[in-house]
Design an enzyme around this catalytic site. Structure first.
Site, PDB file in Angstrom:
ATOM      1  N   ARG A   9      56.174  77.619  53.654  1.00 22.14           N
ATOM      2  CA  ARG A   9      56.343  79.039  54.242  1.00 22.14           C
ATOM      3  C   ARG A   9      57.783  78.874  54.430  1.00 22.14           C
ATOM      4  O   ARG A   9      58.431  78.243  54.325  1.00 22.14           O
ATOM      5  CB  ARG A   9      55.541  78.844  55.671  1.00 22.14           C
ATOM      6  CG  ARG A   9      55.976  78.221  56.524  1.00 22.14           C
ATOM      7  CD  ARG A   9      54.950  78.174  57.914  1.00 22.14           C
ATOM      8  NE  ARG A   9      55.547  77.276  58.954  1.00 22.14           N
ATOM      9  CZ  ARG A   9      54.783  76.779  59.886  1.00 22.14           C
ATOM     10  NH1 ARG A   9      53.513  77.308  60.141  1.00 22.14           N
ATOM     11  NH2 ARG A   9      55.564  76.080  60.768  1.00 22.14           N
ATOM     12  N   ASP A  29      44.550  91.990  26.552  1.00 28.64           N
ATOM     13  CA  ASP A  29      45.644  91.806  26.108  1.00 28.64           C
ATOM     14  C   ASP A  29      46.439  90.803  26.695  1.00 28.64           C
ATOM     15  O   ASP A  29      47.457  90.238  26.218  1.00 28.64           O
ATOM     16  CB  ASP A  29      46.480  93.050  26.007  1.00 28.64           C
ATOM     17  CG  ASP A  29      45.939  94.224  25.117  1.00 28.64           C
ATOM     18  OD1 ASP A  29      45.486  93.868  24.308  1.00 28.64           O
ATOM     19  OD2 ASP A  29      46.118  95.270  25.436  1.00 28.64           O
ATOM     20  N   GLU A  88      45.185  86.106  39.104  1.00 28.12           N
ATOM     21  CA  GLU A  88      45.850  87.367  39.200  1.00 28.12           C
ATOM     22  C   GLU A  88      47.395  87.403  38.846  1.00 28.12           C
ATOM     23  O   GLU A  88      48.054  88.266  39.105  1.00 28.12           O
ATOM     24  CB  GLU A  88      45.678  87.830  40.824  1.00 28.12           C
ATOM     25  CG  GLU A  88      44.184  87.900  41.063  1.00 28.12           C
ATOM     26  CD  GLU A  88      43.997  88.415  42.557  1.00 28.12           C
ATOM     27  OE1 GLU A  88      43.874  89.647  42.759  1.00 28.12           O
ATOM     28  OE2 GLU A  88      44.245  87.282  43.408  1.00 28.12           O
TER      29      GLU A  88
END
Length: 296
Positions: free
Chosen positions: A268, A144, A177
């Protein structure tokens, strides 16, 4: 370019809902319960697109371009998709076939006579990629979350929370991800961490096309509104927009846009001062992709 397509159309209005282009380029049919129940109908046609640099002229033209992207026959940002949303129709994508949203209740009523349960996966202009194209040597944990028009190169893994939109994706083995939005490409060996995001070209009508180079890492819950070059790292949880003030190793402060696309940078946040810093990523070993997760 000529390709055979199978179309589903609304039975009442004749409006085209989708078009499937088999890789074999042979006149091939599909079938579904919605057609058997008379809510939709279908036909097989040959579609000709003479100019991929011109905007898509119709639904069939648009679907062919999306197929070409998902087949990795063309790369993102190389075909004209201007006006795509105006061309495509909003469709209810169900477990028994695509229908117009206003036909869902009709379909449900007709299904009840067959003791069949209706599931509506989404109401959208784009279907799931895997219902139309299965790219080789690619893993997709949640179908999906990958739209038709996504470009996934062999060796790419899209995990459960990863999302890849149309006209975006990987151009080599990659771990995805996070969210890869329209126009964005991810280079070979890069990792888009869990919950991370890359600004695309849809929200706010932006025209800047961002990308991630090779062997770079966008940390978990991080984000970028600039491009990353090769071998770059963005610290987990850090969002770097084009206007973010970044302190360099020599103390100079610049806008992040000035660093867009540059190689070998580590972004960072200084845990003492709170300043966003960009220093050399040389010697920073984030580990690279796990080869066992990206093997065919």
């Amino acid at each position: 370019m000529k390709r055979w397509a199978h179309r589903y159309r609304d039975a009442q209005s004749g409006e085209v809902l989708d078009a499937w282009f088999p890789r074999s380029n042979q006149p091939t049919k599909r079938s579904c319960f919605a057609q058997r129940l008379g809510v939709i109908e279908s036909d097989v046609i040959e579609v000709t697109v003479d100019d991929l640099d011109a905007p898509p002229a119709c639904i069939e033209d648009a679907y062919l371009r999306l197929h070409l992207l998902s087949e990795c026959a063309v790369r993102p940002n190389t075909v004209n998709l201007e006006g795509l949303f105006a061309v495509l129709r909003n469709v209810a994508w169900t477990n028994v076939g695509p229908v117009l949203p206003e036909r869902v209740e009709l379909l449900r009523d007709r299904l009840s006579a067959h003791d069949h349960h209706l599931v509506v996966f989404s109401v959208d202009k784009f279907p799931r990629m895997v219902d139309y194209v299965i790219p080789p040597e690619v893993r997709i944990a949640d179908a999906d979350r990958v739209r038709l028009g996504a470009h996934l190169s062999p060796g790419t893994t899209v995990m459960h929370e990863g999302f890849v939109n149309f006209n975006a994706g990987s151009i080599g083995p990659a771990m995805i991800e996070g969210r890869v939005t329209p126009g964005v490409v991810v280079g070979a060996g890069s990792d888009i961490g869990a919950g991370s995001s890359i600004m695309g070209t849809l929200s706010g009508g932006g025209k800047t096309v961002n990308s991630v180079g090779e062997r770079s890492l966008l940390g978990a819950n991080a984000g970028i509104g600039i491009s990353l070059g090769d071998r770059c790292v963005v610290e987990a949880g850090l969002y770097v927009t084009a206007g973010t003030r970044v302190t360099l190793a020599n103390g100079e402060v610049v806008k992040a846009a000035e660093l867009s696309g540059k190689d070998d940078l580590l972004f960072r946040r200084n845990s003492v001062t709170g300043k966003v810093e960009a220093v050399s990523s040389a010697g920073v070993h984030w580990g690279g992709l796990n080869e066992s997760l990206h093997a065919p």
